[in-house]
Design a protein around this motif. Structure first.
Motif, PDB file in Angstrom:
ATOM      1  N   CYS A   1      -1.776  10.777  -4.518  1.00  0.00           N
ATOM      2  CA  CYS A   1      -0.369  10.792  -5.072  1.00  0.00           C
ATOM      3  C   CYS A   1      -0.074  11.950  -6.162  1.00  0.00           C
ATOM      4  CB  CYS A   1      -0.131   9.602  -5.791  1.00  0.00           C
ATOM      5  SG  CYS A   1       0.521   8.332  -4.857  1.00  0.00           S
TER       6      CYS A   1
ATOM      7  N   SER B   1      14.440   7.128   6.798  1.00  0.00           N
ATOM      8  CA  SER B   1      13.131   7.681   7.240  1.00  0.00           C
ATOM      9  C   SER B   1      12.495   7.184   8.433  1.00  0.00           C
ATOM     10  CB  SER B   1      12.255   8.453   6.082  1.00  0.00           C
ATOM     11  OG  SER B   1      11.513   7.389   5.628  1.00  0.00           O
ATOM     12  N   VAL B   2      12.388   5.655   8.267  1.00  0.00           N
ATOM     13  CA  VAL B   2      11.906   4.960   9.396  1.00  0.00           C
ATOM     14  C   VAL B   2      12.478   5.116  10.566  1.00  0.00           C
ATOM     15  CG1 VAL B   2      10.541   3.138   8.555  1.00  0.00           C
ATOM     16  CG2 VAL B   2      12.701   2.926   7.988  1.00  0.00           C
TER      17      VAL B   2
ATOM     18  N   GLY C   1       6.815  15.817   1.177  1.00  0.00           N
ATOM     19  CA  GLY C   1       6.768  14.474   0.496  1.00  0.00           C
ATOM     20  C   GLY C   1       7.104  13.397   1.173  1.00  0.00           C
TER      21      GLY C   1
ATOM     22  N   ILE D   1      -1.982   7.913   1.940  1.00  0.00           N
ATOM     23  CA  ILE D   1      -1.547   6.909   0.961  1.00  0.00           C
ATOM     24  C   ILE D   1      -0.869   5.777   1.342  1.00  0.00           C
ATOM     25  CG2 ILE D   1      -0.302   6.726  -1.399  1.00  0.00           C
ATOM     26  CD1 ILE D   1      -0.619   9.919  -1.598  1.00  0.00           C
ATOM     27  N   ALA D   2       0.151   5.862   2.142  1.00  0.00           N
ATOM     28  CA  ALA D   2       0.736   4.584   2.827  1.00  0.00           C
ATOM     29  C   ALA D   2      -0.119   3.739   3.534  1.00  0.00           C
ATOM     30  CB  ALA D   2       2.120   5.228   3.538  1.00  0.00           C
TER      31      ALA D   2
ATOM     32  N   LEU E   1       4.193   9.315   9.138  1.00  0.00           N
ATOM     33  CA  LEU E   1       3.101   8.438   9.214  1.00  0.00           C
ATOM     34  C   LEU E   1       3.344   7.854  10.897  1.00  0.00           C
ATOM     35  CD1 LEU E   1       0.935   6.346   8.066  1.00  0.00           C
ATOM     36  CD2 LEU E   1       2.907   4.970   7.184  1.00  0.00           C
TER      37      LEU E   1
ATOM     38  N   VAL F   1       4.803  19.017  -4.964  1.00  0.00           N
ATOM     39  CA  VAL F   1       6.393  18.815  -4.873  1.00  0.00           C
ATOM     40  C   VAL F   1       7.011  19.307  -6.087  1.00  0.00           C
ATOM     41  CG1 VAL F   1       8.017  17.182  -4.497  1.00  0.00           C
ATOM     42  CG2 VAL F   1       6.112  16.819  -3.028  1.00  0.00           C
ATOM     43  N   LEU F   2       6.361  18.841  -7.329  1.00  0.00           N
ATOM     44  CA  LEU F   2       7.358  19.182  -8.502  1.00  0.00           C
ATOM     45  C   LEU F   2       7.265  20.856  -8.812  1.00  0.00           C
ATOM     46  CD1 LEU F   2       6.533  16.620 -11.262  1.00  0.00           C
ATOM     47  CD2 LEU F   2       8.630  16.852  -9.691  1.00  0.00           C
TER      48      LEU F   2
ATOM     49  N   LEU G   1       0.005  15.304  -4.556  1.00  0.00           N
ATOM     50  CA  LEU G   1       1.524  15.256  -3.839  1.00  0.00           C
ATOM     51  C   LEU G   1       2.509  15.597  -4.860  1.00  0.00           C
ATOM     52  CD1 LEU G   1       2.578  14.766  -0.941  1.00  0.00           C
ATOM     53  CD2 LEU G   1       2.684  12.481  -1.895  1.00  0.00           C
ATOM     54  N   LEU G   2       2.570  14.673  -6.033  1.00  0.00           N
ATOM     55  CA  LEU G   2       3.578  15.045  -6.844  1.00  0.00           C
ATOM     56  C   LEU G   2       3.338  16.461  -7.580  1.00  0.00           C
ATOM     57  CD1 LEU G   2       5.745  13.336  -8.703  1.00  0.00           C
ATOM     58  CD2 LEU G   2       3.847  13.120 -10.543  1.00  0.00           C
TER      59      LEU G   2
ATOM     60  N   THR H   1       7.183  10.648   4.044  1.00  0.00           N
ATOM     61  CA  THR H   1       5.969   9.701   4.039  1.00  0.00           C
ATOM     62  C   THR H   1       6.038   9.115   5.557  1.00  0.00           C
ATOM     63  OG1 THR H   1       5.732   9.259   2.053  1.00  0.00           O
ATOM     64  CG2 THR H   1       4.612   7.683   3.357  1.00  0.00           C
ATOM     65  N   MET H   2       7.310   8.170   5.626  1.00  0.00           N
ATOM     66  CA  MET H   2       7.338   7.050   6.722  1.00  0.00           C
ATOM     67  C   MET H   2       7.275   7.688   8.059  1.00  0.00           C
ATOM     68  SD  MET H   2       6.576   4.483   5.019  1.00  0.00           S
ATOM     69  CE  MET H   2       6.922   2.948   6.056  1.00  0.00           C
TER      70      MET H   2
ATOM     71  N   ASN I   1       9.864  22.168  -6.517  1.00  0.00           N
ATOM     72  CA  ASN I   1      11.246  21.562  -6.914  1.00  0.00           C
ATOM     73  C   ASN I   1      11.585  22.465  -8.208  1.00  0.00           C
ATOM     74  OD1 ASN I   1      12.404  19.782  -5.376  1.00  0.00           O
ATOM     75  ND2 ASN I   1      11.219  18.182  -5.966  1.00  0.00           N
TER      76      ASN I   1
ATOM     77  N   PRO J   1       0.740  12.087   2.510  1.00  0.00           N
ATOM     78  CA  PRO J   1       1.384  10.975   2.126  1.00  0.00           C
ATOM     79  C   PRO J   1       1.034   9.893   3.303  1.00  0.00           C
ATOM     80  CG  PRO J   1       3.098  12.805   2.256  1.00  0.00           C
ATOM     81  CD  PRO J   1       1.745  13.371   2.711  1.00  0.00           C
TER      82      PRO J   1
END
Lengths: 283, 300
Positions: free
Chosen positions: B274, B122-123, B223, B253-254, B229, B281-282, B277-278, B225-226, B285, B250
């Motif tokens: 977090c 993802s970066v 979810g 948090i980062a 960000l 997402v859960l 977010l969790l 992040t990078m 899913n 996200p």
């Protein structure tokens, strides 16, 4: 009649166009990373650690991140492997087909797969606080191992599930226990797929940044022990692209090229190996 | 009379079975441990303020002890929503093309390439976003008379959309291929065109599965992040248009982990972030997974 044909043609055109667009984006990404990275690449880039600090120093390369990432991904893949093999063998050999326990554990692992990597990072951080560990290679390895565990388990599960039940039965028939069957028959039969699973996990582990942000830290040096912070390629990209100095940003481009090349190589290798290794398995 | 050695093997077998069962349950329960750990760590802030204030207040002043998550939740919703608007039509068209129309050679050639897209870290997407998408969005904004630095909702959404292409396409193609051929043959033999068959028979049959694929893509985007960000701009204010910067959850948090220890309750607020977010997402899913299991049963 004409209207139907027209609609057909228009939709088909749109579909082909969107497929072409998506492929073009893939090509654009790879070209951007490779061309920009190739410009930044030099011998000192891959043989030296950054001189004068990774954020400000204009000299040196990204050896710290290359070695750090390699340690981290190898360690976490190894740790996840040690856990994934017994789990997958348990699900497929010790549990009967269609048993409830196996279904529940598979479901939980699938749910774990969906957890965002930043959440793994936070959880790893909580674990480290609890045992009094600072940002270190060890912390990063444990966190990334948790992250790749569900990926590895599912990839292995998919191949081990394909082992024909006749093979298990003939092993039992000659007097082997379930454990002997699991280790000597099932593992050997699915070795190709297991190797693929390891490579997939390695590729995922080496590329993840959010989970190592707080757990592995960052450092200019190559880590000398498990307790020292370690630099990683994804974070080398993230931190060094954020500086105002073009010379430092060059290191980010080089890191992106190396990281992408490693990940693509792992992905291509896994495809090839799984075909080659499965030649010797009984069908 | 059993041999001694086989007695020994049986003992090993039983012990190994028990150890492996423990390991399997431990791995399964990691996700529960994560949720529990985050919950315990976010208790201090939950005790000091009501959950309603935390979720729906938009004043984010950690130094004054005010932790309103609304700007970040809105940032996440804007970025994810825009990404889905961009990704879903393109993904569905591509998936239908690959599953129903493309010649076998094209399908076999293109699918691995799209899966390759899934492997890119993802970066690296983030870096591509900075190098290509951000300048492009900055240019594009001029045609719409909007002022933007390029680090905005739209840039993040474009990068996210590209990241979830492989997730949605891969699953949708598999679901479409699982629709039995007899349905298509029956429809075609009645004189329907290829597209009519696809639209009225195949897509209708595959609809729940496709919905699940889209929801899985949504969860993945939420979810992420990078990459986000790096291009979203990160201003703690609810965006009002796609040209405004956003600060998704996200990314918050980062970005704030390093300094959080110095301000009271800050770490607890991050852990709550977090947990939120969790949770989101859960839920996505698990819903997608349940729909998928039902859809697979219906197809068989």
């Amino acid at each position: 009649m004409d209207k139907r044909r027209l609609e057909e043609a228009v939709m088909k055109g749109l579909m082909a166009a969107s497929t072409a667009l998506i492929l073009a984006v893939l090509l654009l990404i790879l070209l951007t990373i490779f061309i920009r990275g190739a410009k930044a690449m030099s011998w000192s880039m891959i043989t030296q650690t950054p001189q004068g600090g990774f954020y400000l120093g204009k000299e040196g390369g990204i050896l710290n991140a290359i070695v750090g990432s390699f340690y981290l991904a190898t360690g976490s893949t190894g740790l996840a492997f040690l856990l994934a093999v017994p789990v997958v063998l348990y699900l497929n050999v010790f549990c009967r087909r269609g048993c409830r326990t196996a279904a529940v554990i598979r479901f939980l692992l699938d749910v774990l797969w969906g957890v965002p990597s930043i959440v793994f990072g936070a959880f790893g951080f909580i674990l480290m606080l609890t045992v009094g560990l600072k940002a270190s290679l060890l912390g990063g390895i444990v966190t990334v191992a948790l992250l790749v565990l569900p990926i590895m388990c599912r990839a292995m599960d998919e191949v081990v599930r394909m082992v024909p039940s006749e093979l298990l039965e003939s092993s039992y028939a000659v007097g082997a226990t379930r454990f002997q069957t699991a280790v000597k028959v099932v593992l050997r039969q699915s070795s190709g797929g297991i190797l693929t699973a390891v490579l997939i996990a390695f590729g995922r582990g080496i590329g993840d940044a959010a989970s190592v942000l707080f757990t592995a830290g960052f450092s200019d040096q190559i880590p000398q022990s498990l307790m020292r912070p370690a630099a990683t390629l994804p974070l080398a990209i993230f931190f060094q692209i954020g500086t105002p100095f073009p010379q430092v940003q060059e290191r980010a481009y080089a890191a992106a090229l190396i990281l992408t090349a490693i990940v693509l190589a792992a992905s291509l290798l896994s495809r090839r190996l799984s075909r080659r290794w499965s030649r010797h398995s009984i069908r | 009379m059993p041999l001694k050695r086989s007695d020994f093997s049986l003992k090993i077998d039983r012990a190994a079975g028990k150890i492996m069962a423990v390991l399997a349950w431990l791995s399964g329960l990691i996700v529960v441990a994560i949720a529990a750990g985050l919950f315990i760590k976010s208790l201090p802030i939950l005790k000091s303020q009501s959950l309603g204030t935390l979720l729906f207040s938009s004043s984010w002043f950690p130094l004054r002890g005010q932790f309103g998550f609304l700007p970040f939740i809105m940032g996440s919703l804007w970025v994810t929503g825009t990404a889905m608007l961009l990704a879903v039509p393109l993904c569905l068209l591509t998936a239908i093309y690959l599953a129903e129309y493309a010649p076998r050679l094209v399908r076999e050639g293109v699918r691995p390439l799209i899966d390759l897209l899934a492997g890119i870290p993802s970066v690296v997407y983030g870096l591509w976003g900075i190098l290509v998408v951000v300048p492009w969005v900055q240019q594009a904004a001029k045609w719409f008379n909007a002022a933007t630095t390029g680090y905005c909702v739209l840039s993040a959404a474009i990068v996210l959309a590209v990241m979830i292409f492989p997730v949605i396409i891969h699953m949708t193609v598999e679901i479409l291929r699982a629709v039995p051929w007899e349905y298509r043959e029956a429809s075609l033999s009645l004189g329907a065109t290829h597209w009519q068959t696809t639209k009225k028979v195949v897509l209708r049959k595959a609809f729940p599965g496709i919905l699940a694929a889209v929801v899985l893509g949504l969860a993945r985007a939420f979810g992420e992040t990078m990459a986000v960000l790096m291009v979203a701009g990160n201003v703690a204010h609810s965006p009002a248009s796609v040209w405004d910067p956003a600060y998704p959850l996200p990314a918050l948090i980062a970005n704030n982990y390093g300094e959080m220890m110095s301000i009271p309750l800050y770490d607890s607020a991050m852990m709550l972030g977090c947990l939120i977010l969790l949770g989101i997402v859960l839920v996505f899913n698990i819903l997608a997974k349940l729909v998928l299991m039902k859809a697979q049963k219906a197809l068989q």
